[in-house]
Scaffold this active site. Structure first.
Site, PDB file in Angstrom:
ATOM      1  N   VAL A   9     -10.631   1.779  -5.215  1.00 51.24           N
ATOM      2  CA  VAL A   9     -10.029   1.380  -3.934  1.00 51.24           C
ATOM      3  C   VAL A   9     -10.546   2.267  -2.793  1.00 51.24           C
ATOM      4  O   VAL A   9     -10.855   1.780  -1.700  1.00 51.24           O
ATOM      5  CB  VAL A   9      -8.481   1.411  -4.008  1.00 51.24           C
ATOM      6  CG1 VAL A   9      -7.881   0.945  -2.687  1.00 51.24           C
ATOM      7  CG2 VAL A   9      -7.971   0.521  -5.144  1.00 51.24           C
ATOM      8  N   ALA A  62      -7.922  -2.106  16.850  1.00 49.25           N
ATOM      9  CA  ALA A  62      -7.379  -0.782  17.172  1.00 49.25           C
ATOM     10  C   ALA A  62      -7.508  -0.452  18.667  1.00 49.25           C
ATOM     11  O   ALA A  62      -6.903   0.498  19.149  1.00 49.25           O
ATOM     12  CB  ALA A  62      -8.103   0.286  16.353  1.00 49.25           C
ATOM     13  N   ARG A 106     -15.341  15.013  -7.113  1.00 51.90           N
ATOM     14  CA  ARG A 106     -16.576  14.641  -7.814  1.00 51.90           C
ATOM     15  C   ARG A 106     -17.794  14.706  -6.886  1.00 51.90           C
ATOM     16  O   ARG A 106     -17.636  14.797  -5.673  1.00 51.90           O
ATOM     17  CB  ARG A 106     -16.420  13.227  -8.401  1.00 51.90           C
ATOM     18  CG  ARG A 106     -15.377  13.187  -9.522  1.00 51.90           C
ATOM     19  CD  ARG A 106     -14.992  11.774  -9.868  1.00 51.90           C
ATOM     20  NE  ARG A 106     -14.290  11.099  -8.779  1.00 51.90           N
ATOM     21  CZ  ARG A 106     -13.855   9.857  -8.814  1.00 51.90           C
ATOM     22  NH1 ARG A 106     -14.042   9.139  -9.898  1.00 51.90           N
ATOM     23  NH2 ARG A 106     -13.224   9.327  -7.793  1.00 51.90           N
ATOM     24  N   LYS A 116       1.200   2.470  -6.185  1.00 55.52           N
ATOM     25  CA  LYS A 116       2.528   1.919  -6.499  1.00 55.52           C
ATOM     26  C   LYS A 116       3.394   2.870  -7.303  1.00 55.52           C
ATOM     27  O   LYS A 116       4.620   2.869  -7.188  1.00 55.52           O
ATOM     28  CB  LYS A 116       2.402   0.581  -7.229  1.00 55.52           C
ATOM     29  CG  LYS A 116       1.462   0.582  -8.409  1.00 55.52           C
ATOM     30  CD  LYS A 116       0.181  -0.130  -8.077  1.00 55.52           C
ATOM     31  CE  LYS A 116      -0.916   0.299  -9.010  1.00 55.52           C
ATOM     32  NZ  LYS A 116      -2.103  -0.490  -8.928  1.00 55.52           N
ATOM     33  N   GLU A 149       1.345  -1.630   1.878  1.00 50.60           N
ATOM     34  CA  GLU A 149       1.091  -3.064   1.637  1.00 50.60           C
ATOM     35  C   GLU A 149       0.267  -3.278   0.368  1.00 50.60           C
ATOM     36  O   GLU A 149       0.481  -4.231  -0.384  1.00 50.60           O
ATOM     37  CB  GLU A 149       0.361  -3.657   2.847  1.00 50.60           C
ATOM     38  CG  GLU A 149       0.055  -5.131   2.751  1.00 50.60           C
ATOM     39  CD  GLU A 149       1.307  -5.998   2.697  1.00 50.60           C
ATOM     40  OE1 GLU A 149       2.027  -6.040   3.691  1.00 50.60           O
ATOM     41  OE2 GLU A 149       1.554  -6.627   1.649  1.00 50.60           O
ATOM     42  N   GLY A 158      -2.163  -6.339  -4.444  1.00 47.61           N
ATOM     43  CA  GLY A 158      -3.520  -6.076  -3.948  1.00 47.61           C
ATOM     44  C   GLY A 158      -3.688  -6.568  -2.520  1.00 47.61           C
ATOM     45  O   GLY A 158      -3.039  -6.077  -1.595  1.00 47.61           O
ATOM     46  N   ILE A 192      -2.768  -9.435  -1.274  1.00 48.34           N
ATOM     47  CA  ILE A 192      -1.800 -10.453  -0.827  1.00 48.34           C
ATOM     48  C   ILE A 192      -0.801  -9.833   0.140  1.00 48.34           C
ATOM     49  O   ILE A 192      -0.200  -8.808  -0.185  1.00 48.34           O
ATOM     50  CB  ILE A 192      -0.988 -11.018  -2.023  1.00 48.34           C
ATOM     51  CG1 ILE A 192      -1.910 -11.514  -3.121  1.00 48.34           C
ATOM     52  CG2 ILE A 192      -0.013 -12.081  -1.582  1.00 48.34           C
ATOM     53  CD1 ILE A 192      -1.169 -11.877  -4.409  1.00 48.34           C
ATOM     54  N   ASP A 229       2.832  -1.076 -14.777  1.00 46.27           N
ATOM     55  CA  ASP A 229       2.320  -1.346 -13.428  1.00 46.27           C
ATOM     56  C   ASP A 229       3.145  -2.457 -12.758  1.00 46.27           C
ATOM     57  O   ASP A 229       3.587  -2.319 -11.614  1.00 46.27           O
ATOM     58  CB  ASP A 229       0.831  -1.730 -13.522  1.00 46.27           C
ATOM     59  CG  ASP A 229       0.235  -2.068 -12.177  1.00 46.27           C
ATOM     60  OD1 ASP A 229      -0.026  -1.144 -11.397  1.00 46.27           O
ATOM     61  OD2 ASP A 229       0.045  -3.267 -11.900  1.00 46.27           O
ATOM     62  N   LYS A 275       5.867  -2.421  -9.457  1.00 47.28           N
ATOM     63  CA  LYS A 275       5.775  -3.375  -8.343  1.00 47.28           C
ATOM     64  C   LYS A 275       7.087  -4.139  -8.145  1.00 47.28           C
ATOM     65  O   LYS A 275       7.524  -4.334  -7.008  1.00 47.28           O
ATOM     66  CB  LYS A 275       4.611  -4.334  -8.583  1.00 47.28           C
ATOM     67  CG  LYS A 275       3.251  -3.610  -8.490  1.00 47.28           C
ATOM     68  CD  LYS A 275       2.114  -4.460  -9.031  1.00 47.28           C
ATOM     69  CE  LYS A 275       0.775  -3.772  -8.896  1.00 47.28           C
ATOM     70  NZ  LYS A 275      -0.291  -4.434  -9.662  1.00 47.28           N
TER      71      LYS A 275
END
Ligand code: HSE
Length: 403
Positions: free
Chosen positions: A12, A31, A44, A100, A124, A129, A131, A196, A200
């Site tokens: 992500v 913006a 990393r 989450k 959000e 994801g 949606i 998971d 949610k």
């Protein structure tokens, strides 16, 4: 020029950077000025990347830079992510996340800290994801009492089930493919065991009812026990198997919340939701049923929701949105014992034993001495007692709720 930081450069996190690059013009328009990612925090080595100069390994560089107005937390987990989020908020920076686990377990505390410091904490991307679901729950559905939420909330398990249903692919092979596609969590146990989806449904329940639903208290069952045999039996009953997260509000204001595989009728809109797609049905007492559908996992879909939250924080930096829920002390979560469901049961034994112990609506014998039945509605506690009785005279090989 607004300056931003991204904490974490995994699936992500790299997607967040990519969205900022890919849609720089549109982002600047929304913006009102260009937004530059000044730092990317990750331990990393990314020295081969064209934006290697952005990388830092010391969080305090972000924390102490007054130019940084908004930060994406896309590290995952509840250790460093919690600590860094708290410190960013205390330093007057808004934080937007896809995490989450952190929102479900410490959300109420972080939202309070954001409120005290006049900044935003937005999430959000933590459910569904790409949606839009959190903002509709907070704004568009705000005038409703939410009576029920029922959703396919995990892309990895929906992808696996779709492969099992349509292509006869083994569970293991489908999981590997989901991991390769970047849908699965680092440790896919959280996907396949339902944790998971549990986080949610807890977040959605927090928003719907205004008090914390603790993922540790919410019953959660994944898809690891589902076999191709059950998939075929479901098909004969005109159903498909889906992993659902559900919240059902009672008249007294308490609610059932849980995650479990269900048999759902093929005509249900949720039955048509396949692969990595998620869908969430929300029943408001004024709107009736509304459904949200789209890609529930994946790099750019999830990243776009994080970046949209960052833009929202930038736009509302002098007039922040008020998002809060309680600490769980209202005790709204009702044990599942009294929740009524029809059940699918696969039983090895004698039909007479089965019929003596279950209110059978329909039965079939797909293999010798293996019976598949659909029951009339029974409470969870009643069903559990009947399973114990059935296991004394045969073997209950599967029992799933039907919707
Ligand atoms: N592992 C999650 C899923 C990612 O498969 O849905 C998106 O939350």
């Amino acid at each position: 020029m607004i300056k931003a930081a991204v904490m974490g450069h995994g699936t992500v996190g790299s997607g967040v950077y990519e969205v900022f690059e890919m849609n720089a013009e549109k982002i600047a328009r929304v913006a009102g000025q260009p937004v530059e990612v000044k730092y990317v925090l990750d331990l990393r080595d990314f020295s081969a990347l064209p934006y290697a100069d952005k990388f830092v390994t010391d969080f305090s560089v972000i924390e102490n830079d007054p130019e940084i107005a908004v930060v994406a937390e896309v590290m995952g987990g509840v250790g460093a992510a919690y600590e860094f989020t708290k410190r960013c908020l205390q330093a007057g920076k808004s934080v937007c996340t896809s995490n989450k686990e952190l929102v479900a377990t410490r959300g109420e505390e972080l939202l309070r800290i954001a409120e005290e410091n006049g900044v935003g904490y937005m999430f959000e991307a933590s459910v569904g994801g790409g949606i839009p679901i959190i903002r509709p729950m907070l704004q568009c559905l705000a005038a409703n009492e939410i009576n029920e939420i029922c959703g396919i909330l995990n892309g990895t398990t929906n992808y696996i089930l779709t492969q099992m249903i349509h292509n006869g692919v083994t569970f293991e092979d489908a999981l590997k493919q989901a991991q390769l596609n970047g849908y699965a969590e680092k440790d896919p146990t959280a996907d396949i065991e339902g944790h998971d989806a549990c986080r949610k449904i807890c977040i959605l329940s927090d928003l719907a009812l205004g008090d914390k639903f603790d993922p540790d208290q919410v019953c959660c069952e994944g898809i690891t026990k589902i076999t191709l045999e059950d998939v075929a039996n479901a098909d004969k009953l005109g159903c498909v198997i889906k992993l659902l997260g559900r919240m059902v509000r009672n008249e007294d204001g308490t609610a059932y919340a849980y995650v479990a595989p269900h048999l759902i009728h093929k005509e249900s809109p949720l039955a048509a939701v396949e692969d990595v797609f998620n869908a969430i049905m929300v029943n408001g007492n004024a709107t009736g049923e509304v459904m949200f559908y789209g890609k529930g996992a994946g790099k750019l879909a999830t990243a776009s929701a994080v970046v949209a939250d960052m833009l929202d924080c930038i736009e509302h930096r002098n007039n922040r949105r008020r998002i809060l829920w309680g600490d769980g002390s209202k005790g709204l979560l009702r044990p599942l014992d009294t929740l009524q469901s029809a059940w699918y049961v696969r039983f090895k034994g004698k039909l007479a034993d089965l019929e003596a112990r279950l209110p059978v609506e329909s039965a079939a014998e797909p293999a010798e001495s293996v019976f598949v039945v659909k029951t009339h509605k029974l409470s969870t506690a009643d069903m559990q007692a009947r399973i114990t009785a059935l296991n004394a005279c045969g073997e209950v090989r599967a029992a799933m709720r039907m919707l």
